[in-house]
Design a protein around this motif. Structure first.
Motif, mmCIF file in Angstrom:
data_model
loop_
_atom_site.group_PDB
_atom_site.id
_atom_site.type_symbol
_atom_site.label_atom_id
_atom_site.label_comp_id
_atom_site.label_asym_id
_atom_site.label_seq_id
_atom_site.Cartn_x
_atom_site.Cartn_y
_atom_site.Cartn_z
ATOM 1 N N SER A 122 -5.266 -4.164 -6.811
ATOM 2 C CA SER A 122 -4.843 -3.099 -6.904
ATOM 3 C C SER A 122 -4.314 -2.378 -8.503
ATOM 4 N N ARG A 178 2.152 1.728 -3.288
ATOM 5 C CA ARG A 178 1.238 2.387 -4.294
ATOM 6 C C ARG A 178 1.389 3.268 -4.148
ATOM 7 N N ASP A 179 0.977 4.093 -2.646
ATOM 8 C CA ASP A 179 0.126 5.060 -2.667
ATOM 9 C C ASP A 179 0.615 6.259 -3.179
ATOM 10 N N SER A 180 2.541 5.647 -3.062
ATOM 11 C CA SER A 180 3.884 7.077 -3.182
ATOM 12 C C SER A 180 3.857 7.178 -4.351
ATOM 13 N N VAL A 218 -4.387 -5.701 -2.443
ATOM 14 C CA VAL A 218 -4.166 -4.961 -2.335
ATOM 15 C C VAL A 218 -2.752 -5.043 -4.127
ATOM 16 N N VAL A 251 0.698 -1.282 -0.252
ATOM 17 C CA VAL A 251 0.319 0.406 -0.251
ATOM 18 C C VAL A 251 1.110 0.918 -0.121
ATOM 19 N N GLU A 252 1.628 1.601 0.869
ATOM 20 C CA GLU A 252 3.010 2.271 0.737
ATOM 21 C C GLU A 252 3.305 2.401 -0.966
#
Lengths: 183, 183
Positions: free
Chosen positions: B128, B75-77, B125, B72-73
């Motif tokens: 995603s 992907r979100d960055s 995730v 997640v980290e």
DNA sequence: CGGTGCATCTTGTCGGTGACAAGTTTCGTT
DNA sequence: AACGAAACTTGTCACCGACAAGATGCACCG
């Protein structure tokens, strides 16, 4: 009745180990249980394998040899790079017990000569397909990518990690492996 | 001196397990040894984990959660599909103990609720990132190929199966993963 | 503030296992 | 026929996982 000398205890124990590992995984086996399955006293197998790791060493060596054989057969019968990968997956599934031991070097004497040479042979066969790598890529990287891909797929399949596995691992593997070399 | 109640025995045992597994692999650990390392009696850990498989279940659940967090980290960055894969490899190497347990479902209670939900989250995730799959391929197949590739590379790296590993797994992983989406 | 219930940890025990030592039976060789 | 080596057995020890039962200390309720 049963002779004092078993005849081919070594082979019998290895076969029993394959069965037991297929049933319960490589960590669940015990030398004493294998001895019981084969009909021999609890210390019988020790004579042939030295210790538990020695038994798994023999299994790993046998596995790398079988894998090399399978890959050679596919290559020599005209299989291209993708088909060699599919052959790798097929081996991992058909010889699941061997495969699971082969890639758990913490379970056996990985520096043993017999296993090292067998492993080297399998590696060389895998490398030998590199000349067939399509496109203008770095063959070293492409080779590693292909190996990683089929190894990963086989592992995920065998561990039951795929959420929707389907029923035909080979064709799935073929589709996935083809991904590396299309467009 | 030392209190009858440890304070946070559960966490301490899990930490000791990570250390022990990193040292000797997941099959070599024993509850009694972990108890010794932490300084409690041989049956201390049992209360928190029920049995050995229970301990590994907790480790696996923790691992899938950490993996999901890491992905997640990334992907979100702003990490693209390849970078998510690299993140997967980085996790496998940095949290080798967790990773090795996670994909050995024969060692733990894989149907346990905590581990199942954590695993599901990690999977989601991973899924995603599928929207970012380049080209006009079947995203399902491409996703599976990518997962297989990074999983296989991480496994081969961790088992020491690569003949010439190099010293920077991340950049190697990046090159290998890039192979899927170039030409 | 005192007591009580319960989670936490200890002690004790059992069957099973790997490793090793020592003995017994069979095979191969001369 | 005999002898030495190989194959297997018997016996033992420490360790392990699991379980049962007991001891300890914490939290909560009065």
């Amino acid at each position: 009745m049963s002779p004092y000398h078993h005849g081919d205890l070594r082979r019998a124990v290895l076969a029993a180990a394959v069965t037991a590992i297929t049933e319960n995984g490589p960590t669940a086996i015990s030398l004493r249980d294998l001895a019981r399955r084969v009909g021999v006293s609890h210390a019988g197998p020790v004579h042939h394998f030295k210790d538990k790791a020695g038994l798994l060493t023999a299994l790993a060596a046998e596995g790398f040899d079988l894998l090399a054989d399978a890959l050679v057969e596919t290559r020599d019968s005209g299989g291209n790079f993708v088909e060699i990968g599919v052959s790798y997956v097929r081996f991992a599934i058909e010889h699941r017990a061997h495969f699971e031991v082969m890639f758990r070097p913490d379970l056996y004497h990985s520096d043993d000569e017999s296993v090292a040479t067998a492993q080297q042979r399998a590696r060389e066969v895998l490398v030998s397909g590199a000349g067939q790598v399509p496109g203008d890529r770095d063959p070293e990287v492409a080779k590693l990518a292909a190996w990683s891909l089929v190894h990963g797929f086989a592992t995920l399949w065998n561990t039951g990690s795929l959420s929707d596995p389907g029923d035909d691992p080979e064709s799935t593997a073929r589709a996935v492996a083809g991904m590396l070399f299309s467009k």
